[in-house]
Enzyme design. Sequence first.
Site, short mmCIF file in Angstrom:
data_model
loop_
_atom_site.label_atom_id
_atom_site.label_comp_id
_atom_site.label_asym_id
_atom_site.label_seq_id
_atom_site.Cartn_x
_atom_site.Cartn_y
_atom_site.Cartn_z
N LYS A 103 0.85 -1.20 0.00
CA LYS A 103 0.00 0.00 0.00
C LYS A 103 0.88 1.24 0.00
CE LYS A 103 -3.98 1.87 2.64
NZ LYS A 103 -4.85 1.64 3.81
N SER A 146 -9.91 -0.67 6.95
CA SER A 146 -9.31 -0.52 5.62
C SER A 146 -8.62 -1.74 5.04
CB SER A 146 -8.32 0.63 5.62
OG SER A 146 -9.01 1.83 5.48
N SER A 177 -9.71 1.75 2.83
CA SER A 177 -8.84 2.48 1.94
C SER A 177 -7.80 1.63 1.21
CB SER A 177 -8.11 3.56 2.74
OG SER A 177 -7.27 2.97 3.72
N1 GLN Z 1 -13.05 3.96 6.16
C1 GLN Z 1 -12.52 4.36 7.43
C2 GLN Z 1 -12.14 5.82 7.36
O1 GLN Z 1 -12.45 6.40 6.39
C3 GLN Z 1 -11.34 3.51 7.80
C4 GLN Z 1 -10.14 3.87 7.07
C5 GLN Z 1 -8.97 3.03 7.45
O2 GLN Z 1 -9.11 1.99 8.09
N2 GLN Z 1 -7.80 3.53 7.11
O3 GLN Z 1 -11.57 6.38 8.23
#
Ligand code: GLN
Length: 486
Positions: free
Chosen positions: A78, A177, A153
Amino acid sequence: MELYRMNIDEARSAVIRGEISPVELAGSVFERIEAVEGEIGSYVSVRKDLALSQARQAEDAIRAGDTRALPGIPIAVKDNICTRGVKTTCSSRILENFIPPYESTVTQRLAEQGYVLAGKTNLDEFAMGSSTENSFFGRTKNPWDPGRVPGGSSGGSAAAVAADECIAAVGSDTGGSIRQPAAFCGVVGLKPTYGRVSRYGLVAFASSLDQIGPITKTVKDSAILMNVISGHDPLDSTSAAVDTPDFTSVLGRDIKGMKLGVPREYFIEGLDREVAAAVNEAVKKLETLGAVPVEISLPHTEYAVATYYILATSEASSNLARYDGVKYGLRVDGDDLTDMYMKTRDEGFGDEVKRRIILGTYALSSGYYEAYYRKAQQVRTLIRRDFEKAFEEVDMVVTPTTPTPAFRAGEKTADPLQMYLSDIFTISVNLAGVPAISIPCGFTSAGLPVGLQIIGRHFDEESIFRVAYAYEQATSWHRMRPGLPE
Ligand code: GLN
């Protein structure tokens, strides 16, 4: 079988037995990337030159009798995990050209085991989002249906694994994410216990929640990667001084008598009918394998999303203060210093990142701190205690990973609250600091994957792997692949 279709376990055996060479394996993965990347968009950057030189080194090592864990295995990373000398953008304009001068501990450990860096994968800017639509470099598409999102994400990592554009990947998980995109893409994603894996070199979003973890084609591969990336790291003060077991040694042990808590707060209105059906079937399957489902309650679940969006945005507003045009990345000149700061941050950050910085700064500001930030910390304790109490009674907790299958691109971009609600089943786990996996457990009638979440006690990834592996061996969902061109 095309080599790019292999998982880590298969590729490693074939490489070590000399049946295939790391250069052939990397070549096959790059052919695959060239064939499908235009359709999917998993990667922000691919460094074929570097990957092939790593593959050649792995080839020499194999000739010299190498038996490491990842001999020449192409793994995607990532793009919020720092790789020395290789651009690490966080999918943000502000870091568009940032080349880290140091290596993250996770990629260092992967390198020590002989991996090949397949490329850096797309994400929601600074890992803020649930759809990989908030990327400066454009959205990633779901390999099962390009009109839909891959989740986020870590959507690039999950899509790359599902589309066989790598053998495995790593992502990060602050509120879901890793698990949510794994569920949307039909692959396996694990968020380890907070403290299990070093975050040195992970670009910070919300430091009390962030964890790095594997996204893989199988449960065994998840265990293999956890063996490599886990363990105490003096470079990360939050990394726990606990031993790393051999996570693969529990695979294949039976699950007779293991108690599975099924929390009633996760089977609510708004849960997609087909997702509920697949998860209920999965629980039944686990029961036939000897596990014992028990209905439980996690009574503070309904406060998790609100609590998370106070704490995560507060920490983000503090962590992202460092992007000021002076130390890293983009600088947009202005009339004076303040003007330069403002122009840099205005042009460098996208809308969602700005929204979070504003929310977090507000929650932390004097007069509001007690009402928001401190209150959220207190509720966080209650959520953690819900799990502690549940784990006095059960060995693990099983839930749907997400309330719906992958949604359509653009469906939630205009309504941040709807987007935030898509993490309703994953966020509590981060607030409690416990580990959880998402594994494929079925498909909807439209052919979209469904994920089963298995949550364990602190530092008990082994029980998670044991149950997840037993389920995987008894089903064939993980063998399904999206119909992409060869
Ligand atoms: N979707 C969640 C957010 O927008 C989690 C994101 C993540 O785990 N990095 O914060």
